[in-house]
Design a protein around this motif. Sequence first.
Motif, mmCIF file in Angstrom:
data_model
loop_
_atom_site.group_PDB
_atom_site.id
_atom_site.type_symbol
_atom_site.label_atom_id
_atom_site.label_comp_id
_atom_site.label_asym_id
_atom_site.label_seq_id
_atom_site.Cartn_x
_atom_site.Cartn_y
_atom_site.Cartn_z
ATOM 1 N N ASN A 4 -2.637 -6.828 49.174
ATOM 2 C CA ASN A 4 -3.877 -7.597 49.259
ATOM 3 C C ASN A 4 -4.118 -8.479 48.035
ATOM 4 O OD1 ASN A 4 -5.491 -7.192 51.743
ATOM 5 N ND2 ASN A 4 -5.218 -5.039 51.248
ATOM 6 N N ASP A 5 -3.619 -8.053 46.899
ATOM 7 C CA ASP A 5 -3.810 -8.835 45.676
ATOM 8 C C ASP A 5 -2.809 -9.969 45.526
ATOM 9 O OD1 ASP A 5 -6.017 -7.445 44.832
ATOM 10 O OD2 ASP A 5 -4.886 -6.047 43.559
ATOM 11 N N MET A 6 -1.747 -9.946 46.296
ATOM 12 C CA MET A 6 -0.685 -10.935 46.098
ATOM 13 C C MET A 6 -1.136 -12.394 46.246
ATOM 14 S SD MET A 6 3.009 -9.556 47.337
ATOM 15 C CE MET A 6 3.909 -8.403 46.279
ATOM 16 N N PRO A 7 -2.010 -12.731 47.190
ATOM 17 C CA PRO A 7 -2.420 -14.140 47.282
ATOM 18 C C PRO A 7 -3.099 -14.672 46.017
ATOM 19 C CG PRO A 7 -2.956 -12.987 49.307
ATOM 20 C CD PRO A 7 -2.535 -11.942 48.315
ATOM 21 N N ARG A 8 -3.519 -13.795 45.122
ATOM 22 C CA ARG A 8 -4.126 -14.234 43.865
ATOM 23 C C ARG A 8 -3.090 -14.414 42.753
ATOM 24 N NH1 ARG A 8 -7.160 -10.351 46.349
ATOM 25 N NH2 ARG A 8 -9.316 -10.873 46.842
#
Length: 412
Positions: free
Chosen positions: A29-33
């Motif tokens: 979930n954090d990867m797009p950031r």
Amino acid sequence: MPKLGGAVTHMQLSSNKIQYLVGNEDILNDMPRCSGTPLFSEDRIAFLNLVSKILLADKESRQYPDVITFAFWCRKGSMEKERERFKHSEESQVRLGRGVVFHIAPSNVAVNYAYSFVTGFITGNANIVRLPSKDFPQVNLINKAINSALEEMPEMAPYICFVRYERLKEINDMLSSAADVRVIWGGDRTIQEIRKSELKPRGTEITFADRYSLCVIDSDAYLQKEHKERIAEEFYNDTYLTDQNACTSPRIILWTGKERKRAKEEFWSALYKMVEKKYAYQPIQGVNKLTSLCLLAVGQEDIHRIKTKDNLLVRVQVGKLTEELMDYRDNSGYFLEYDMERIEEMRPLCNERVQTVSYIGKPEMLYPLLEKGVRGIDRIVPVGKTMDFDFVWDGYDLVERLSRKIFFCDAT
């Protein structure tokens, strides 16, 4: 991703249908950031070198030549050589990773996913990798090494997430929506299926379609070689090690030279001994090869099966090279053969689906063919080197495709 009040909101990349082999749902979930970082950075080279050391120290890894080859490829010295090659070609330029790379690995080649991951990782990206559906022991070994390396270098965890899931469009949609680059290795049908899932407006894609490969053997040069058992092992690694499922695996052997008959006898005899000693043969493979031979005999003229000891090795002599011939290819030790008087005779095979031409002899023998122009052929390598991965693959410069160049305008 919709903008609300100037801020970018990130969709949840969660599903109870996803199995995590490296990483977890929070990391996903954090990867797009994640921002793209500089290519070939010291910390990423150090991490890959740690993975390499863990694999090379693992006794179980030594049972799998493809795992050991991968471990040598991702070690520090190898990556530093690639960095120097990159720096030489990109002098005075700044490149960063594009952000998130979503890799779709093929289901029938064990270690391909690992090479794809390293390519995305070393070019400064966060990586979501859909693992092969088949539970290869090589996959377990490599994943174990990566998880062990992450325990020592947890700062690398935000950039690595390996997942496995059924072929569900809803999950393909979700992961594609997060990707700045999507890399599809699965062949034509997989490409068509994955492309039903949209990318971001600025998202790009690298696709590796169905390909096949050839081998050219100069019979006179082969007979002059001293270590024919080693050549047999190298050819075995090119072919039987992946059941000829790799796009790099030769499907047809093209013979040149004056001593073809004697060279064939020695070459295939040495290979058979290697196969008999090392290959795990399944009866269904023999049935499939027989079926392919029947279809070939119906679809092509002047076909002759060469007598062999058993179905571990199936050889088929063809009397003519046609553009359609490779539609009848098979795997698991199924080889077509053709005798050439001139190298240009192989031109009908060299369409856009040909990836690699391996050879025994001198590569210069291929020059007359190339000078006339061909639609295919992306790699020309010695026998034993077909599976050696490079950052230029299938004609793509992967470093360039997985990164972005920052343009500087000189104020003067």
